[in-house]
Write a protein that holds these residues in place. Sequence first.
Motif, mmCIF file in Angstrom:
data_model
loop_
_atom_site.group_PDB
_atom_site.id
_atom_site.type_symbol
_atom_site.label_atom_id
_atom_site.label_comp_id
_atom_site.label_asym_id
_atom_site.label_seq_id
_atom_site.Cartn_x
_atom_site.Cartn_y
_atom_site.Cartn_z
ATOM 1 N N ALA A 40 0.828 -1.214 0.000
ATOM 2 C CA ALA A 40 0.000 0.000 0.000
ATOM 3 C C ALA A 40 0.860 1.262 0.000
ATOM 4 N N VAL B 16 -0.806 7.036 9.037
ATOM 5 C CA VAL B 16 -0.863 6.340 7.729
ATOM 6 C C VAL B 16 -0.847 7.355 6.598
ATOM 7 N N ALA B 24 0.491 1.651 9.183
ATOM 8 C CA ALA B 24 -0.332 0.880 8.231
ATOM 9 C C ALA B 24 -0.441 -0.568 8.685
ATOM 10 N N PHE B 61 -6.614 1.479 1.609
ATOM 11 C CA PHE B 61 -5.500 2.428 1.595
ATOM 12 C C PHE B 61 -5.599 3.389 0.405
ATOM 13 N N LEU B 64 -8.231 6.114 1.061
ATOM 14 C CA LEU B 64 -8.179 6.726 2.393
ATOM 15 C C LEU B 64 -8.506 8.220 2.369
#
Lengths: 100, 196
Positions: A40, B16, B24, B61, B64
């Motif tokens: 990610a 994050v 994360a 993610f 987000l």
Amino acid sequence: MKRPPRLSTPWGRLTEAARQVPTPHVEVPFGFSARVAALAMSAPPRTTWAALLDQFSWRALGVSAILVAVSLAFSYSAITSTGEDDWALSDPLVAMAEAS
Amino acid sequence: MSEQSTFDIDACLARVRQLDQAAARELVDELYPLVIRIVRAHLPRRVAEEDLAQEVFMKMFARLDQFQGTVPFPHWVSRIAVTTCIDQLRAQRRRPELRWADLSEHEAEVLSSVLSDQTAHAPDDALAARELVNKLMSQLAAPDRLVLQLLDLEQKSVAEVASLTGWNRAVVKVRAFRARRKLQKLFQTLKRQENS
């Protein structure tokens, strides 16, 4: 004794029985969170339409401001002149009157 | 649940957003039980649960920045998980028609029991009942399967299902009604096969 409505159908009785299965203990597989987090964080940021519009609208604004400034600079004399002489020269009636 | 109460999700999200990899990881660890429970409940055939869970987290993610904080973060993630499962389910073909002969001995016993109106089940019947439910649900279209999973197995309210799926309440009710009617027909077919 009156039976609850959900038990009045085969599907209701079946789901009632199926719900008795205990929920298994959940444990994060080894390395899963590290892998997902690394993927990610390394992924390029997702470009949304809003972000694109935001980015390009600022650029468009800058370009259009420059064009306005350039065109103003080139036509400055035309804008500031009174225009009476030009009008007289370009008017065909004035030209015909002068010719006769 | 005590761990959940001590976990500061807002602080973690802030980290994050600063691309803190450790944060994360913490977020994934915190939300994994929630995500895997949804994934297991809706798991399409031949899709590994870990792969689907990973897909859910990657979407989380990636999106987000879209999280506005109007709903609790776990709820927002649940919605991503449910919609990811719907997409996977839609991509699947329905199983061939279920016949009485396809059922295991235990499943056939459970089915006979529910068809003959016996409500009491031994504890070991629960697993067979669960398997039978999965087989029956595999005969339904993905949205029908999802709505019955949420309403009848997870016992969520119509409002909760509407919130999770993004469908309005009327759609949820109509889908549930139609799906139960299809199952009713399937039960009748299986009963005829049992008697023949």
